[in-house]
Scaffold this motif. Structure first.
Motif, short mmCIF file in Angstrom:
data_model
loop_
_atom_site.label_atom_id
_atom_site.label_comp_id
_atom_site.label_asym_id
_atom_site.label_seq_id
_atom_site.Cartn_x
_atom_site.Cartn_y
_atom_site.Cartn_z
N GLY A 119 84.29 14.80 14.48
CA GLY A 119 84.35 15.92 13.55
C GLY A 119 84.99 15.54 12.23
N HIS A 120 86.06 14.77 12.31
CA HIS A 120 86.72 14.30 11.08
C HIS A 120 85.78 13.39 10.28
N ASP A 121 85.05 12.52 10.97
CA ASP A 121 84.12 11.63 10.28
C ASP A 121 82.98 12.41 9.62
N MET A 122 82.50 13.45 10.29
CA MET A 122 81.42 14.26 9.71
C MET A 122 81.93 15.03 8.48
N ALA A 123 83.16 15.50 8.53
CA ALA A 123 83.74 16.17 7.36
C ALA A 123 83.87 15.19 6.20
N ASP A 124 84.30 13.97 6.50
CA ASP A 124 84.39 12.93 5.46
C ASP A 124 83.01 12.63 4.88
N LEU A 125 82.00 12.61 5.73
CA LEU A 125 80.63 12.36 5.27
C LEU A 125 80.19 13.45 4.31
N GLY A 126 80.48 14.70 4.66
CA GLY A 126 80.12 15.81 3.78
C GLY A 126 80.81 15.71 2.44
N GLY A 127 82.09 15.38 2.46
CA GLY A 127 82.83 15.22 1.21
C GLY A 127 82.31 14.06 0.37
N SER A 128 82.01 12.96 1.02
CA SER A 128 81.48 11.79 0.31
C SER A 128 80.11 12.08 -0.29
N THR A 129 79.28 12.80 0.46
CA THR A 129 77.95 13.16 -0.04
C THR A 129 78.06 14.06 -1.25
N TRP A 130 78.95 15.05 -1.17
CA TRP A 130 79.16 15.96 -2.30
C TRP A 130 79.63 15.19 -3.53
N THR B 272 76.78 13.10 -5.03
CA THR B 272 75.81 13.96 -5.69
C THR B 272 76.36 14.47 -7.02
N LYS B 273 77.60 14.89 -7.01
CA LYS B 273 78.24 15.39 -8.24
C LYS B 273 78.32 14.29 -9.29
N SER B 274 78.68 13.09 -8.87
CA SER B 274 78.79 11.96 -9.80
C SER B 274 77.43 11.59 -10.39
N ALA B 275 76.40 11.54 -9.53
CA ALA B 275 75.06 11.20 -10.02
C ALA B 275 74.53 12.26 -10.97
N THR B 276 74.76 13.52 -10.67
CA THR B 276 74.31 14.61 -11.53
C THR B 276 75.02 14.57 -12.88
N THR B 277 76.31 14.34 -12.86
CA THR B 277 77.08 14.24 -14.11
C THR B 277 76.59 13.07 -14.95
N SER B 278 76.34 11.94 -14.30
CA SER B 278 75.88 10.76 -15.01
C SER B 278 74.51 11.01 -15.65
N LEU B 279 73.61 11.63 -14.91
CA LEU B 279 72.29 11.94 -15.47
C LEU B 279 72.39 12.91 -16.63
N TRP B 280 73.25 13.91 -16.49
CA TRP B 280 73.43 14.90 -17.55
C TRP B 280 73.91 14.22 -18.84
#
Length: 70
Positions: free
Chosen positions: A43-54, A57-65
């Motif tokens: 469960g902790h690993d899956m929460a870390d995965l969700g945070g890492s994915t977010w 995604t946020k970094s890639a979107t900001t970079s593209l913008w």
């Protein structure tokens, strides 16, 4: 990148100290304790995965913008 939940569960189960838990607590309590640790760690690993994915995604979107609009 992190693994899927099945692969993470397998990994956590493989690294759990089953023999130690069984020796310290007996068979039923030891197995129950080990399974609890495995699922908790997964469960902790899956929460870390969700945070890492977010964050990715946020970094890639900001970079593209910034590339598109300066």
């Amino acid at each position: 990148m992190k693994n899927t939940s099945f692969a993470t569960s397998f990994y956590q189960g493989f690294h759990e100290h089953w023999a130690e838990d069984i020796h310290d607590r007996g068979v039923v309590s030891g197995v129950t304790h080990s399974l609890g640790n495995t699922f908790s760690n997964t469960g902790h690993d899956m929460a870390d995965l969700g945070g890492s994915t977010w964050n990715a995604t946020k970094s890639a979107t900001t970079s593209l913008w910034h590339k598109a609009f300066g």
